[in-house]
Design a protein around this motif. Structure first.
Motif, PDB file in Angstrom:
ATOM      1  N   ASN A 139       0.837  -1.210   0.000  1.00 26.58           N
ATOM      2  CA  ASN A 139       0.000   0.000   0.000  1.00 26.58           C
ATOM      3  C   ASN A 139       0.870   1.258   0.000  1.00 26.58           C
ATOM      4  OD1 ASN A 139      -2.467   1.273  -0.018  1.00 26.58           O
ATOM      5  ND2 ASN A 139      -2.608   1.381   2.200  1.00 26.58           N
ATOM      6  N   VAL A 140       2.075   1.116   0.551  1.00 21.32           N
ATOM      7  CA  VAL A 140       3.038   2.214   0.579  1.00 21.32           C
ATOM      8  C   VAL A 140       3.346   2.670  -0.850  1.00 21.32           C
ATOM      9  CG1 VAL A 140       5.481   2.702   1.084  1.00 21.32           C
ATOM     10  CG2 VAL A 140       4.052   1.521   2.771  1.00 21.32           C
ATOM     11  N   ASP A 173       0.013   4.441  -2.218  1.00 19.48           N
ATOM     12  CA  ASP A 173      -0.500   5.577  -1.461  1.00 19.48           C
ATOM     13  C   ASP A 173       0.573   6.523  -0.967  1.00 19.48           C
ATOM     14  OD1 ASP A 173      -3.148   5.764  -1.365  1.00 19.48           O
ATOM     15  OD2 ASP A 173      -3.407   5.204   0.729  1.00 19.48           O
ATOM     16  N   GLY A 174       1.762   5.963  -0.762  1.00 17.39           N
ATOM     17  CA  GLY A 174       2.763   6.702  -0.003  1.00 17.39           C
ATOM     18  C   GLY A 174       3.486   7.766  -0.798  1.00 17.39           C
ATOM     19  N   TYR A 229       1.478   3.238   7.635  1.00 19.13           N
ATOM     20  CA  TYR A 229       0.569   2.321   6.943  1.00 19.13           C
ATOM     21  C   TYR A 229      -0.054   1.380   7.966  1.00 19.13           C
ATOM     22  CZ  TYR A 229       4.437  -1.093   7.055  1.00 19.13           C
ATOM     23  OH  TYR A 229       5.425  -1.945   7.452  1.00 19.13           O
ATOM     24  N   ASP A 230      -1.179   0.813   7.590  1.00 17.00           N
ATOM     25  CA  ASP A 230      -2.006   0.042   8.517  1.00 17.00           C
ATOM     26  C   ASP A 230      -1.834  -1.463   8.288  1.00 17.00           C
ATOM     27  OD1 ASP A 230      -4.473   0.279  10.433  1.00 17.00           O
ATOM     28  OD2 ASP A 230      -5.031  -1.242   8.953  1.00 17.00           O
ATOM     29  N   THR A 277      -1.079   0.677  13.390  1.00 17.92           N
ATOM     30  CA  THR A 277      -0.325   1.618  12.550  1.00 17.92           C
ATOM     31  C   THR A 277       1.173   1.339  12.631  1.00 17.92           C
ATOM     32  OG1 THR A 277      -2.026   3.283  12.899  1.00 17.92           O
ATOM     33  CG2 THR A 277       0.097   4.068  12.095  1.00 17.92           C
TER      34      THR A 277
END
Length: 742
Positions: free
Chosen positions: A126-127, A130-131, A138-139, A144
């Motif tokens: 996801n990083v 989204d990052g 990140y979750d 977290t």
């Protein structure tokens, strides 16, 4: 020629290492598969003369191992030619720096457990989506984690060969996305995973235990987002979720075929893919010949929305109609409740009618009607068993006392013998009779409640005036009269399915086989509120992912015209919008936006991603000239575009154009709901069937039946215009034919 990336050789070595390791694992998987098969064969042979339970356990263990080995083998084979598409240089707080390669599946080194490929659905991936570069959070399962993202990199790999490397940051326009958008329609759908954008990623990974509604503009990737959300859902919830309990409701069989290649690539191949009509008929076991909803749409396009069928279709999709069905069910419940009577064995009261009625109307009211009755039968049978013993004890004591009195109190031998014999005979007759009666009491008592035929029950509502008047007092006499006239002959429409499913769910219940736990609906704007409410009631879940576009609501005479009522129906749902279109060029979207601006819904204009192309071409023609269409088709092919569609307003237009084109030796395919797409020929289809599809180039043709300035025509035209990725031609007598200014 652009200079090679300085890390090209290093990355080429990394790709070779990954492919070699995958091949090694594949070879081992092949050996594992063979060994598991051999073990199963041996255990099967041993079943005859050895301890069968041990052989059976061997078969089970090896079958599970076989399934695991096969799944790994298939997963790796699917990605061998493109093992990964991106890399992040990342450091989790407190851990050393890592280079993580992201692909469609995960692969770990067996000895070191180092990640060789990280699955795109994993939390750390996801990083990448989204990052921003720098410090990030990140979750992972609600916890977290913090870290630092040093760099993001994308790869272009085809057939196992590294072609290009791009380092990306916030200032770099995502060139790979541009290339993917410039690609062919048939490859874009399968390659979206490497180009998922931030706003799309947020929807894919949105709370999985909550419903979600997505209003997405044409070309915003609604379908692909839904498919990737399914893949992400199964990846995250897979351990305690059976994929067979997940269902995609697609608009038609053509669409199911269209998405067919994507799902296996995402590791999702066991889920139920069907249409609403097919699902309802399977879940209710009803066999109905439905009127083609597109015929009805075309009748309304031709005759206007003042046809009786238009308001009846709208009514059948409303929550008012659900309330009418609820009144019908309450009437049935009351009729059943009135049939309860006191239960006796012989003359002894076993259970009061009032208690049975209370069980039926209140205590078991959460169950479907027939299941309540089945439950009451069990309660009654259990009660009879208990009470029977008490009755027999009372009777036996009574006869024992009477016999004692007769034996001790009557002096006359004959009289005593007569009375004693009478008591004994009576006892020996009554007690077995009670035993026998008790065995069938519950069954005999419950025979008064007959099983319901849902079709007959609903048909009675459609055709019986007194029933209609009782259940729809809000309707005017003329409306009731029209309703009865429309249903005098037995014919079934898609709109009837919500009521039939709802009645089936509330009377019989939905069987476990069809009790889906999670539902994904594409083109949800074509569903009515009652369809959604019926599904929610029957499945007893609100776990729906619903994606659609009100601007493409061509069936709005019977379906959704706003999202607020859907949000009321699903109060836990989050609502998202996607206004960026990744499909069409800026020039094509400008034309489509002029139609969007004319719509009643007042939806915001679509923002095309910065990709330019040729301006849409208007070709003036008073009638269809097959040779002219042929030359446009040839010109498009010369530009290197493969999938080309000729979109007409109606089915009649499409059939007529197909016939004329074939007469002029132009290779065409008339697309129907049940056909696979042949990319090699010119595809001819009516506008309503084009929804959800995309093509490299589109020719919209209208001659005898122009697009009128009506609610439905605007939407049909908007759908047609927004199917084109690269080129758009409008062929007709004037621009006004396409609701455009001269």
């Amino acid at each position: 020629m652009t200079a090679r990336h300085p890390d090209f050789n290093v990355e080429q070595e990394r790709l070779t290492y990954t492919k070699d390791y995958m091949q090694q694992i594949l070879n081992e998987s092949q050996r594992d598969l063979k060994s598991a098969q051999d073990n199963i064969r041996k255990s099967m042979a041993d079943l005859d003369y050895l301890d069968s339970s041990l052989s059976y356990l061997n078969i089970l263990a090896n079958a599970r191992f076989f399934e695991m080995a096969r799944n790994q083998k298939e997963g790796l084979e699917a990605v061998q030619k493109k093992p990964y598409f991106a890399r992040i240089h990342f450091q989790k707080t407190g851990d050393p720096e890592e280079l993580l390669y992201i692909g469609k599946t995960s692969l770990f080194h067996r000895e070191t457990h180092e990640p060789i490929i990280v699955d795109w659905r994993s939390p750390v991936a996801n990083v990448y989506y989204d990052g921003r570069l720098g410090d990030i959070e990140y979750d992972v399962r609600g916890e977290t984690h913090k870290g630092h993202l040093f760099a993001k990199r994308q790869y272009k790999i085809e057939d196992g060969e590294l072609l290009d490397i791009r380092d990306i940051d916030l200032t770099t326009n995502d060139e790979l996305l541009q290339e993917a958008l410039e690609g062919k329609a048939d490859v874009r759908l399968t390659e979206i995973v490497s180009t998922i954008q931030k706003e799309q990623n947020e929807i894919i990974r949105a709370h999985l235990r909550q419903p979600i509604i997505v209003q997405g503009a044409a070309g915003s990737g609604k379908t692909t987002i839904a498919l990737h959300r399914i893949s992400y859902f199964l990846y995250t919830m897979g351990e305690n979720f059976n994929p067979e309990q997940l269902m995609i409701l697609a608009p038609n069989k053509l669409f199911i075929d269209y998405i067919g290649d994507v799902l296996p690539e995402l590791g999702v191949d066991k889920i139920c893919q069907t249409t609403f009509a097919d699902y309802v008929m399977a879940a209710t076991k009803l066999k109905l010949k439905l009127r083609n909803p597109n015929e009805q749409l075309e009748a309304i396009v031709a005759g206007g929305t003042d046809l009786p069928t238009a308001w009846i279709s709208e009514a059948k999709g409303s929550l008012y109609y659900r309330d009418v069905m609820e009144r019908y069910l309450q009437k049935i419940e009351q009729e059943i409740a009135e049939q309860f009577e006191d239960v006796f064995i012989e003359k002894y009261l076993i259970m009061r009618a009032s208690h049975l009625k209370k069980l039926f109307l209140y205590e078991f009211s959460y169950m479907p009607i027939e299941k309540r009755l089945a439950h009451i039968k069990k309660v009654l049978a259990s009660h009879v068993r208990q009470k029977k013993q008490a009755v027999l004890n009372v009777l036996n004591a009574k006869y024992d006392e009477a016999l004692g009195k007769a034996l001790n109190g009557i002096r006359d031998d004959d009289k005593r013998r007569r009375i004693v014999t009478k008591f004994i005979d009576e006892r020996d007759e009554r007690i077995p009779a009670i035993e026998k009666e008790a065995k069938s009491t519950a069954t005999v008592y419950m025979r008064r409640f007959t099983k319901y035929n849902i079709k007959t029950l609903y048909r009675a509502f459609l055709t019986r005036r007194e029933l209609l008047e009782e259940l729809t007092p809000e309707w005017h006499y003329i409306e009731q009269q029209q309703f009865l006239e429309v249903h005098a002959k037995e014919h079934w429409a898609l709109e009837d399915l919500a009521a039939l499913y709802y009645l089936h769910a509330r009377i019989k219940g939905i069987s476990d086989e069809w009790k889906m736990r999670v539902v994904f609906i594409d083109e949800v704007q074509d569903y009515s509120l009652f369809q959604l409410a019926a599904l929610k009631t029957g499945l007893e879940t609100d776990m729906f992912t619903m994606v659609g576009d009100l601007a493409q609501g061509i069936h709005s005479y019977r379906s959704l015209t706003a999202w607020e009522p859907v949000q009321d129906l699903f109060p836990r749902a989050s609502f998202r919008t996607l206004q960026k279109s990744y499909r069409t060029t800026i020039e094509i979207m400008e034309v489509a936006n002029t139609i969007l601006a004319q719509m009643d819904e007042q939806l915001p204009l679509v923002e095309p991603v910065v990709r330019h192309g040729n301006a849409p071409t208007f070709v003036q023609a008073d009638t269809l000239d097959a040779k002219q269409i042929g030359s446009i088709f040839d010109a498009i092919r010369t530009n290197g575009h493969q999938s080309v569609a000729l979109i007409c307003k109606t089915t009649a237009d499409a059939k007529n154009m197909q016939r004329m084109l074939l007469e002029n030796n132009i290779p065409v395919q008339l697309l129907t709901e049940d056909e696979s797409i042949n990319q090699q020929v010119l595809l001819v289809l009516p506008s309503h069937l084009a929804k959800g599809l995309e093509f490299d180039a589109v020719i919209v043709a209208a001659f005898d039946t122009p697009f009128f300035d009506t609610k439905i025509d605007r939407k049909l035209l908007y759908v047609a215009l927004t199917r084109a990725m690269h080129e758009l031609y409008l062929v007709g007598p004037s621009k006004k034919t396409f609701l455009l200014e001269e």
